[in-house]
Design an enzyme around this catalytic site. Structure first.
Site, mmCIF file in Angstrom:
data_model
loop_
_atom_site.group_PDB
_atom_site.id
_atom_site.type_symbol
_atom_site.label_atom_id
_atom_site.label_comp_id
_atom_site.label_asym_id
_atom_site.label_seq_id
_atom_site.Cartn_x
_atom_site.Cartn_y
_atom_site.Cartn_z
ATOM 1 N N LYS A 71 0.854 -1.450 -0.001
ATOM 2 C CA LYS A 71 0.050 -0.037 -0.095
ATOM 3 C C LYS A 71 0.780 1.186 -0.132
ATOM 4 O O LYS A 71 0.609 2.151 -0.722
ATOM 5 C CB LYS A 71 -1.085 -0.072 1.260
ATOM 6 C CG LYS A 71 -1.973 -1.159 1.042
ATOM 7 C CD LYS A 71 -2.720 -1.373 2.414
ATOM 8 C CE LYS A 71 -3.688 -2.807 2.052
ATOM 9 N NZ LYS A 71 -4.368 -3.031 3.282
ATOM 10 N N GLN B 276 -4.304 -1.725 9.690
ATOM 11 C CA GLN B 276 -4.232 -3.020 9.089
ATOM 12 C C GLN B 276 -4.784 -4.219 9.908
ATOM 13 O O GLN B 276 -4.285 -3.926 11.169
ATOM 14 C CB GLN B 276 -2.757 -3.464 8.768
ATOM 15 C CG GLN B 276 -2.332 -4.754 8.119
ATOM 16 C CD GLN B 276 -3.150 -4.708 6.556
ATOM 17 O OE1 GLN B 276 -3.084 -3.909 5.907
ATOM 18 N NE2 GLN B 276 -3.696 -5.956 6.210
ATOM 19 N N ASP C 161 -10.778 3.323 4.581
ATOM 20 C CA ASP C 161 -10.829 1.981 4.238
ATOM 21 C C ASP C 161 -12.346 1.287 4.258
ATOM 22 O O ASP C 161 -12.456 0.107 4.285
ATOM 23 C CB ASP C 161 -9.723 1.067 4.911
ATOM 24 C CG ASP C 161 -9.095 -0.317 4.895
ATOM 25 O OD1 ASP C 161 -9.352 -0.685 3.590
ATOM 26 O OD2 ASP C 161 -8.995 -1.099 5.613
#
Ligand code: NAP
Length: 286
Positions: free
Chosen positions: A58, A102, A125
């Protein structure tokens, strides 16, 4: 007799390249106009090799698009309180436009509490309850990246979803569940299947659009795919294998995603696009 595949491949890697190019142009426009580039903060707990790789991928993609990264690495022993504090600090930091926590974060941590510390306007996200509800109601907001990428792929290939029977196999908060909601928002008739579903093959045989999102390699037998169906395989297991028995499925489907090169690249493309959108909202439109 060997049968030849009839399905057209849905090229997620190619579409992701085009989305990323558009994102890079938008970054350049923002930078020229405001003197500031969008910034994505990544938070990683522990050193799980897969998570380390995902975060690095990412960051690399961000750099290629001109998006700045800020990385917060916390030890695996971190508690919920400390993680929530770190995420909340990023939520309040005006230099940060998007936040990616994450996951998984470790079994001893209240993952939901950590996600909820992300400010909705930085939730690029799409993991907060705010984002999920907005998506469910069809209101503006950030969508979960993988389901958002799946919808972009279906749109790119002109798949008309209205009135079609979409079967989503998997119901996780980040993938199956929101994918079904986005399909419902496009007027598909949606059925969810999961580990307690009684007769999965029977449901698969009825699917005009199949989204496989379980992480169980080969769970979906090619012979069960309805002729002409659209098959999206979001599963990703060791050895680059998806949930769908690809060869046999490609003989029956009209469109199918490869693994890798289908859904995967679209997830990061949506993450970057949403980061730029968050920055644009904060810094003002062109
Ligand atoms: P997850 O949280 O483990 O969820 C798996 C889902 O599959 C659950 O809803 C589970 O049902 C269901 N399931 C498990 N076994 C089943 C079976 N035998 N029959 C029917 N359903 C079954 O996984 P996830 O995070 O959603 O990820 C799923 C897959 O997508 C993984 O391979 C992951 O690597 C991949 N993924 C890919 C991307 C990408 O960018 N390409 C992004 C995220 C995830 P229950 O709810 O009943 O347990």
């Amino acid at each position: 007799m060997t049968r030849t595949p009839t399905a057209r491949l849905m090229d997620g890697a190619g579409l992701a390249r085009r989305v990323n190019a558009a994102t890079a142009s938008a970054v350049e426009e923002i930078r020229r106009r405001t003197g500031t580039a969008p910034c994505l903060a990544t938070v990683l707990v522990g050193e799980d090799p897969a998570s380390v790789t995902y975060v690095r991928m990412k960051q690399t993609r961000c750099a290629k698009a001109g998006i700045r990264s800020r990385h917060i690495a916390l030890p695996a022993s971190v508690g919920t309180g400390e993680l929530v504090e770190a995420v909340a600090a990023l939520s309040h930091d005006p230099e940060v436009h998007g936040i990616l926590l994450q996951h998984p974060v470790g079994p001893h941590i209240d993952e939901r509490a950590a996600f909820e510390a992300i400010a909705p306007d930085k939730d690029v996200d799409g993991v907060t309850t705010h984002s999920f509800a907005a998506m469910g109601f069809g209101l503006p907001g950030f969508v979960s990246c993988t389901p958002g990428g799946i919808l972009r792929l279906l749109d790119e290939y002109g798949v008309d979803l209205a009135g079609r029977h979409a079967v989503v196999v998997g119901r996780s908060a980040i993938l199956g569940r929101p994918a079904g909601m986005l399909l419902l928002g496009r007027d598909a008739t949606v059925t969810y299947a999961h580990s307690r579903t009684a007769d999965l093959p029977a449901l698969v045989r009825e699917a005009d659009v199949l989204v496989a999102a379980t992480g169980r390699p080969g769970l979906i037998r090619g012979a069960d795919i309805k002729p002409g169906a659209v098959v999206v395989d979001a599963g990703y297991g060791p050895g680059n294998v998806g949930d769908v028995e690809f060869g046999a499925a490609a003989e029956r489907a009209s469109l199918i995603t490869p693994v890798p090169g289908g859904v995967g690249p679209m997830t990061i493309a949506v993450l970057l696009a949403q980061t730029v959108e968050a920055a644009r909202r904060r810094l003002g439109p062109a």
